[in-house]
Scaffold this motif. Structure first.
Motif, mmCIF file in Angstrom:
data_model
loop_
_atom_site.group_PDB
_atom_site.id
_atom_site.type_symbol
_atom_site.label_atom_id
_atom_site.label_comp_id
_atom_site.label_asym_id
_atom_site.label_seq_id
_atom_site.Cartn_x
_atom_site.Cartn_y
_atom_site.Cartn_z
ATOM 1 N N TYR A 38 -11.719 2.058 38.493
ATOM 2 C CA TYR A 38 -12.495 1.274 38.740
ATOM 3 C C TYR A 38 -13.721 1.905 38.681
ATOM 4 C CZ TYR A 38 -8.424 -0.795 39.564
ATOM 5 O OH TYR A 38 -6.208 -1.416 39.739
ATOM 6 N N GLY A 43 -5.204 5.204 33.099
ATOM 7 C CA GLY A 43 -5.195 4.426 33.268
ATOM 8 C C GLY A 43 -5.709 4.325 35.255
ATOM 9 N N GLY A 69 -3.498 0.602 30.596
ATOM 10 C CA GLY A 69 -3.900 0.063 31.508
ATOM 11 C C GLY A 69 -5.676 0.054 31.720
ATOM 12 N N ARG A 70 -6.410 0.371 32.493
ATOM 13 C CA ARG A 70 -7.569 0.538 32.719
ATOM 14 C C ARG A 70 -8.215 1.706 32.929
ATOM 15 N NH1 ARG A 70 -9.606 -3.284 36.359
ATOM 16 N NH2 ARG A 70 -11.136 -1.864 37.205
ATOM 17 N N ASN A 71 -9.337 2.309 31.345
ATOM 18 C CA ASN A 71 -10.036 3.169 31.407
ATOM 19 C C ASN A 71 -11.215 3.163 31.770
ATOM 20 O OD1 ASN A 71 -7.401 5.497 31.223
ATOM 21 N ND2 ASN A 71 -6.574 3.626 29.956
ATOM 22 N N ARG A 107 -12.246 -0.800 30.678
ATOM 23 C CA ARG A 107 -12.213 -1.713 29.733
ATOM 24 C C ARG A 107 -10.408 -1.971 30.321
ATOM 25 N NH1 ARG A 107 -13.773 -1.602 23.550
ATOM 26 N NH2 ARG A 107 -15.205 -3.102 24.734
ATOM 27 N N ASN A 108 -9.636 -2.655 29.928
ATOM 28 C CA ASN A 108 -8.270 -2.664 29.936
ATOM 29 C C ASN A 108 -7.684 -2.976 28.337
ATOM 30 O OD1 ASN A 108 -6.512 -2.972 33.046
ATOM 31 N ND2 ASN A 108 -7.929 -4.827 33.115
ATOM 32 N N ASP A 109 -7.376 -1.500 28.262
ATOM 33 C CA ASP A 109 -6.368 -1.170 27.218
ATOM 34 C C ASP A 109 -4.782 -1.193 27.134
ATOM 35 O OD1 ASP A 109 -6.188 1.393 28.083
ATOM 36 O OD2 ASP A 109 -7.473 2.226 27.343
#
Length: 325
Positions: free
Chosen positions: A77, A74, A52-54, A47-49
């Motif tokens: 992927y 972050g 970043g992407r975590n 999920r993008n928070d």
């Protein structure tokens, strides 16, 4: 069925205000999930928070509105979760550096690097993708590019034993373990689009035996991201490219052929153009997948005995994978 989470609509699940019909989400199964506690089985996803992407996790008995955050840096992927449910593996990217990392599913541990594109064991490596953990939890198989050549590789979870399994003229999608843990199924092609051949690859010998170069006669021409073997090894689910975009398909599988392929996901009306990808098995009779039907990218599930749009289970997710005990 052990858990039934009642949530007021998709918009409410995403933390937004809306007047929607109540939505029942039946998770079934396992541990303690969202907001802390033990993870037994369920979903890991990106999920993008704000950072970043975590990587996040939702346990079978967890609340999909409050997923457990597993990473904080972050750059995450394509996560996957071990059969034990204790460990998630994912790709980490920062600048030109690519890594396979693991992180405990407790939400309290730190991520550890298993192998990096800067490692001496993987000189010339980049483009890490699609990690998957063996049934014993000891080995991670993933794809990479080494010296500009697409390859399938494996490494022990502790970082030892890195080895290129396949390398050559083909491009490889995500691998999926057969129940024996010695072989994986992988979609392959001579270009990334299409991945139109299914290979059974022995991890010890590197021998790749083609199962099929045809994905049936129901409209799928290639695999978009991955073909996944059912827990009992008798079937495969894949996201098949069609003239109407990617959808989820299921077929019977043996050592030499793919047969009785059917299309599971279908949409109509405003969602006729919905995209369905990233299948995973939830037991031997249900498939979970990512779909942008209705609104954002969300996780759905569908029985292999039916076809349709499926049922929403987790909102606002990317690159999901289901696993655990």
């Amino acid at each position: 069925m052990k858990a039934l989470v009642r949530i007021l609509g998709l918009a409410a699940m995403a933390g937004l205000a809306a007047a929607c019909e109540p939505l029942d989400i039946d998770f079934g199964g396992g541990g303690g999930g969202g907001g802390g506690g033990a993870f037994s089985s369920g979903f890991v996803f990106v999920r993008n928070d704000k950072d970043g992407r975590n990587v996040y996790a939702v346990d079978e008995d967890g609340n999909a509105s409050f997923p457990l955050r597993l990473t904080t840096q972050g750059g995450a992927y394509e996560p996957t979760v071990s059969r034990s449910g204790l460990l998630a593996a994912f790709v980490y990217r920062s600048g030109s550096t690519w890594e396979i990392r693991t992180v405990p599913t407790t939400g309290t541990g730190q991520a550890s690097t298993v192998v990096s594109s800067t490692s001496t064991s993987c000189s010339g490596c980049s483009n890490f993708h699609y990690p998957t953990i063996s049934p014993t939890g000891e080995t991670i198989v993933f794809t990479l590019t080494k010296n500009n050549t697409s390859s399938l590789a494996k490494v022990n979870v502790d970082g030892s034993g890195f080895q290129i399994i396949l390398s050559g003229t083909r491009v490889y999608g995500a691998a999926s373990f057969f129940p024996d843990g010695r072989n994986v199924l992988v979609a392959a092609g001579f270009t990334a689009n299409p991945l139109d051949t299914l290979l059974k690859v022995n991890l010890s010998t590197g021998v790749a035996n083609p199962i099929t170069s045809s994905l049936g006669t129901t409209g799928a021409t290639s695999v978009v991201s991955r073909a996944v073997v059912s827990p009992d090894g008798s079937r495969v689910a894949f996201d098949g490219q069609t003239t109407n975009g990617p959808h989820i398909f299921v077929g019977q599988l043996d050592s030499q052929s793919l047969y009785n392929v059917t299309q599971l996901t279908k949409h109509s009306g405003d969602d006729a153009g919905a995209v369905d990808t990233w299948p995973s098995w939830r037991g031997n009779t249900e498939v979970t997948f990512l779909s942008n039907a209705g609104s954002d990218n969300n996780i759905y599930r569908i029985s292999t005995a039916t076809s349709g749009a499926g049922s929403l289970v987790v909102p606002i997710a990317l690159e999901p994978s289901y696993g655990g005990t």
